[in-house]
Design a protein around this motif. Structure first.
Motif, PDB file in Angstrom:
ATOM      1  N   ARG A   1      -5.844  30.823 -27.027  1.00  0.00           N
ATOM      2  CA  ARG A   1      -4.632  31.163 -26.639  1.00  0.00           C
ATOM      3  C   ARG A   1      -3.775  31.706 -27.641  1.00  0.00           C
ATOM      4  N   ARG A   2      -3.225  33.101 -27.253  1.00  0.00           N
ATOM      5  CA  ARG A   2      -2.493  33.772 -28.411  1.00  0.00           C
ATOM      6  C   ARG A   2      -1.235  32.962 -29.009  1.00  0.00           C
ATOM      7  N   PHE A   3      -0.166  33.096 -27.892  1.00  0.00           N
ATOM      8  CA  PHE A   3       0.803  32.206 -28.138  1.00  0.00           C
ATOM      9  C   PHE A   3       1.344  31.446 -27.144  1.00  0.00           C
ATOM     10  N   GLY A   4       2.355  30.417 -27.542  1.00  0.00           N
ATOM     11  CA  GLY A   4       2.627  29.381 -26.511  1.00  0.00           C
ATOM     12  C   GLY A   4       1.612  28.223 -26.619  1.00  0.00           C
ATOM     13  N   THR A   5       1.763  27.289 -25.724  1.00  0.00           N
ATOM     14  CA  THR A   5       0.996  26.193 -25.484  1.00  0.00           C
ATOM     15  C   THR A   5       0.457  26.245 -23.971  1.00  0.00           C
ATOM     16  N   THR A   6      -0.429  25.448 -23.799  1.00  0.00           N
ATOM     17  CA  THR A   6      -1.195  25.272 -22.526  1.00  0.00           C
ATOM     18  C   THR A   6      -0.046  24.886 -21.476  1.00  0.00           C
ATOM     19  N   LYS A   7      -0.102  25.230 -20.250  1.00  0.00           N
ATOM     20  CA  LYS A   7       0.951  25.213 -19.372  1.00  0.00           C
ATOM     21  C   LYS A   7       0.576  23.676 -18.619  1.00  0.00           C
ATOM     22  N   TRP A   8      -0.597  23.264 -19.118  1.00  0.00           N
ATOM     23  CA  TRP A   8      -1.359  22.251 -18.137  1.00  0.00           C
ATOM     24  C   TRP A   8      -1.175  20.657 -18.862  1.00  0.00           C
ATOM     25  N   SER A   9      -0.357  19.844 -18.322  1.00  0.00           N
ATOM     26  CA  SER A   9      -0.120  18.512 -18.737  1.00  0.00           C
ATOM     27  C   SER A   9      -1.250  17.648 -17.983  1.00  0.00           C
ATOM     28  N   PHE A  10      -1.504  16.536 -18.648  1.00  0.00           N
ATOM     29  CA  PHE A  10      -2.541  15.645 -18.080  1.00  0.00           C
ATOM     30  C   PHE A  10      -2.477  15.341 -16.501  1.00  0.00           C
ATOM     31  N   ARG A  11      -1.016  15.030 -16.577  1.00  0.00           N
ATOM     32  CA  ARG A  11      -0.790  14.753 -15.029  1.00  0.00           C
ATOM     33  C   ARG A  11      -0.803  15.677 -13.904  1.00  0.00           C
ATOM     34  N   LYS A  12      -0.628  17.009 -14.395  1.00  0.00           N
ATOM     35  CA  LYS A  12      -0.911  18.364 -13.611  1.00  0.00           C
ATOM     36  C   LYS A  12      -2.342  18.550 -13.412  1.00  0.00           C
ATOM     37  N   LEU A  13      -3.173  18.502 -14.339  1.00  0.00           N
ATOM     38  CA  LEU A  13      -4.606  18.340 -14.249  1.00  0.00           C
ATOM     39  C   LEU A  13      -5.213  17.267 -13.469  1.00  0.00           C
ATOM     40  N   PHE A  14      -4.554  16.236 -13.419  1.00  0.00           N
ATOM     41  CA  PHE A  14      -5.193  15.022 -12.501  1.00  0.00           C
ATOM     42  C   PHE A  14      -4.877  15.350 -11.000  1.00  0.00           C
ATOM     43  N   ARG A  15      -3.781  15.796 -10.774  1.00  0.00           N
ATOM     44  CA  ARG A  15      -3.247  16.341  -9.512  1.00  0.00           C
ATOM     45  C   ARG A  15      -4.119  17.344  -8.969  1.00  0.00           C
ATOM     46  N   PHE A  16      -4.674  18.367  -9.983  1.00  0.00           N
ATOM     47  CA  PHE A  16      -5.142  19.508  -9.452  1.00  0.00           C
ATOM     48  C   PHE A  16      -6.691  19.042  -9.214  1.00  0.00           C
ATOM     49  N   ALA A  17      -7.043  18.021  -9.898  1.00  0.00           N
ATOM     50  CA  ALA A  17      -8.543  17.628  -9.697  1.00  0.00           C
ATOM     51  C   ALA A  17      -8.539  16.735  -8.423  1.00  0.00           C
ATOM     52  N   PHE A  18      -7.614  15.964  -8.041  1.00  0.00           N
ATOM     53  CA  PHE A  18      -7.698  15.218  -6.860  1.00  0.00           C
ATOM     54  C   PHE A  18      -7.339  16.060  -5.649  1.00  0.00           C
ATOM     55  N   ASP A  19      -6.337  17.224  -5.838  1.00  0.00           N
ATOM     56  CA  ASP A  19      -6.357  18.041  -4.776  1.00  0.00           C
ATOM     57  C   ASP A  19      -7.886  18.863  -4.399  1.00  0.00           C
ATOM     58  N   GLY A  20      -8.515  18.923  -5.495  1.00  0.00           N
ATOM     59  CA  GLY A  20      -9.906  19.908  -5.364  1.00  0.00           C
ATOM     60  C   GLY A  20     -10.766  19.102  -4.475  1.00  0.00           C
ATOM     61  N   ILE A  21     -10.680  17.650  -4.985  1.00  0.00           N
ATOM     62  CA  ILE A  21     -11.915  16.813  -4.157  1.00  0.00           C
ATOM     63  C   ILE A  21     -11.326  16.491  -2.705  1.00  0.00           C
ATOM     64  N   ALA A  22     -10.159  16.322  -2.503  1.00  0.00           N
ATOM     65  CA  ALA A  22      -9.573  16.001  -1.453  1.00  0.00           C
ATOM     66  C   ALA A  22      -9.611  17.176  -0.426  1.00  0.00           C
ATOM     67  N   ALA A  23      -9.533  18.304  -0.942  1.00  0.00           N
ATOM     68  CA  ALA A  23      -9.485  19.614  -0.025  1.00  0.00           C
ATOM     69  C   ALA A  23     -10.935  19.850   0.534  1.00  0.00           C
ATOM     70  N   PHE A  24     -11.928  19.104  -0.340  1.00  0.00           N
ATOM     71  CA  PHE A  24     -13.322  19.767  -0.062  1.00  0.00           C
ATOM     72  C   PHE A  24     -14.189  18.672   0.126  1.00  0.00           C
ATOM     73  N   SER A  25     -13.766  17.555   0.278  1.00  0.00           N
ATOM     74  CA  SER A  25     -14.582  16.192   0.610  1.00  0.00           C
ATOM     75  C   SER A  25     -13.768  15.320   1.184  1.00  0.00           C
ATOM     76  N   THR A  26     -14.495  14.655   2.117  1.00  0.00           N
ATOM     77  CA  THR A  26     -14.189  13.345   2.783  1.00  0.00           C
ATOM     78  C   THR A  26     -14.478  12.469   2.334  1.00  0.00           C
ATOM     79  N   VAL A  27     -15.282  12.355   1.189  1.00  0.00           N
ATOM     80  CA  VAL A  27     -15.961  11.148   0.709  1.00  0.00           C
ATOM     81  C   VAL A  27     -15.131  10.107   0.501  1.00  0.00           C
ATOM     82  N   PRO A  28     -13.808  10.517  -0.278  1.00  0.00           N
ATOM     83  CA  PRO A  28     -13.140   9.207  -0.790  1.00  0.00           C
ATOM     84  C   PRO A  28     -12.392   8.505   0.328  1.00  0.00           C
TER      85      PRO A  28
END
Ligand code: UDP
Ligand code: MG
Length: 319
Positions: A201-228
């Motif tokens: 990354r050139r400047f600044g810091t990553t815009k992803w917090s762990f909370r955001k990442l977790f949300r993102f992962a859950f959205d991914g699983i929930a949007a494409f799977s009914t397994v949970p």
């Protein structure tokens, strides 16, 4: 016939330090490919002077434009807005922080001209990320590969070229909890990967917090799977079966040897166990109900506050 147009979508959130170095490296690459290009920045509610800087470059280079959100809606939504505003026959999505080398676009376009409708950058290593994030990503992709409805190509991210046909297909998908990587795979089309090395990354810091990442992962699983949603039926069956077996065991033991146990601990343990299972399954159902609620409200995906340059001409302010 006019030469095909190339659009580049760049979601930006507080990236003021990266705008100039990015343009400096990106524009020569685009000009080598075609004169008919455009850059659509999607300003995702930046609080710094990102938009002002874009406005400045847009004055000297009108092929650069921006759509500015009224607040931070998240990168996934920013990409959706970019796709709504890009007018190219081929559309490239890339990050603003120069982790996606602009020179790769030439390779993307080459493959596109060969007939691939989707060309994605395939990261060869993730050594730029922290160990925790890498582990988290690995676990997520394993889970997704096992339970998701569609296979995701390995190492593919948002850095990619999409043909107009794919862009139009993506734009028909109106879901709110967007997991772009899943959507890219869902629309299908002839696709290929081009390996690349993720830069620092050139400047600044990553815009992803762990909370955001977790949300993102859950959205991914929930949007494409009914397994949970479904897995609790199986676990429920298993647990009930175990409970019946244990009950039988105690019954037989009591009949043969009489009782020496007050039964209190097992009672408490089983009550706790079952309440736990019920709460968890309720929580899972709640996750899905929450998503149904979000979809049913039919809110627009984003609200545009301002437009800069070429991107100003397209569609209404609330999409
Ligand atoms: N980004 C965005 N909205 C957000 C977070 C990020 O538009 O809420 C943009 C950001 O400006 C960058 C890209 O998404 O251009 C990737 O973000 P970042 O580099 O922080 O993610 P990482 O590379 O760490 O995964
Ligand atoms: Mg980055």
């Amino acid at each position: 016939m006019a030469s095909p147009k190339l659009s580049v979508i760049i979601p930006v959130h507080n990236e003021s330090a990266n705008i100039a170095p990015l343009c400096e490296r990106l524009l020569p690459v685009l000009s080598r490919i075609t004169q008919d290009w455009e850059v659509v920045f999607v300003d995702d509610g930046s609080r710094d002077d990102t938009l002002d800087l874009i406005r400045d470059v847009s004055r000297t280079e009108p092929r650069i434009g921006a759509v500015s959100f009224s607040r931070n809606f998240g990168k996934e939504i920013a990409i959706a807005a970019g796709l709504d505003h890009a007018r190219g026959d081929a559309v490239v999505i890339m990050d603003a922080d120069l982790q996606h080398p602009p020179e790769m676009i030439e390779a993307f376009v080459e493959r596109w001209r060969e007939g691939f409708l989707m060309v994605y950058g395939q990261r060869t290593d993730r050594s730029d990320e922290t160990r925790a994030k890498r582990g988290f990503a690995q676990a997520f992709y394993k889970l997704f590969a096992r339970f998701g409805e569609i296979p995701l190509p390995e190492g593919a991210g948002d850095f990619r070229l999409i043909d107009r046909k794919g862009v139009d297909a993506l734009r028909t998908l109106g879901e709110k909890a967007r997991f772009s990587k899943g959507l890219y795979a869902w629309i299908g089309f002839k696709a290929t990967g081009v390996p690349f090395v993720v830069e620092e990354r050139r400047f600044g810091t990553t815009k992803w917090s762990f909370r955001k990442l977790f949300r993102f992962a859950f959205d991914g699983i929930a949007a494409f799977s009914t397994v949970p949603l479904r897995i609790w039926t199986y676990i429920g069956f298993l647990v009930s079966f175990l409970a019946i077996a244990t009950a039988l065991f105690f019954m037989v033991r009591t009949l043969l040897f009489g009782t020496d146990l007050p039964g209190f601990p097992s009672l408490i343990v089983s009550i706790m166990f079952f309440s736990g299972i019920q709460l968890m399954s309720l929580g899972i159902v709640g996750e899905y109900v929450g998503r149904i609620f979000a979809e049913v409200k039919r809110r627009p995906l984003y609200v545009v506050a301002e437009r800069v340059g070429g991107a100003a001409e397209v569609s209404s302010d609330i999409v």
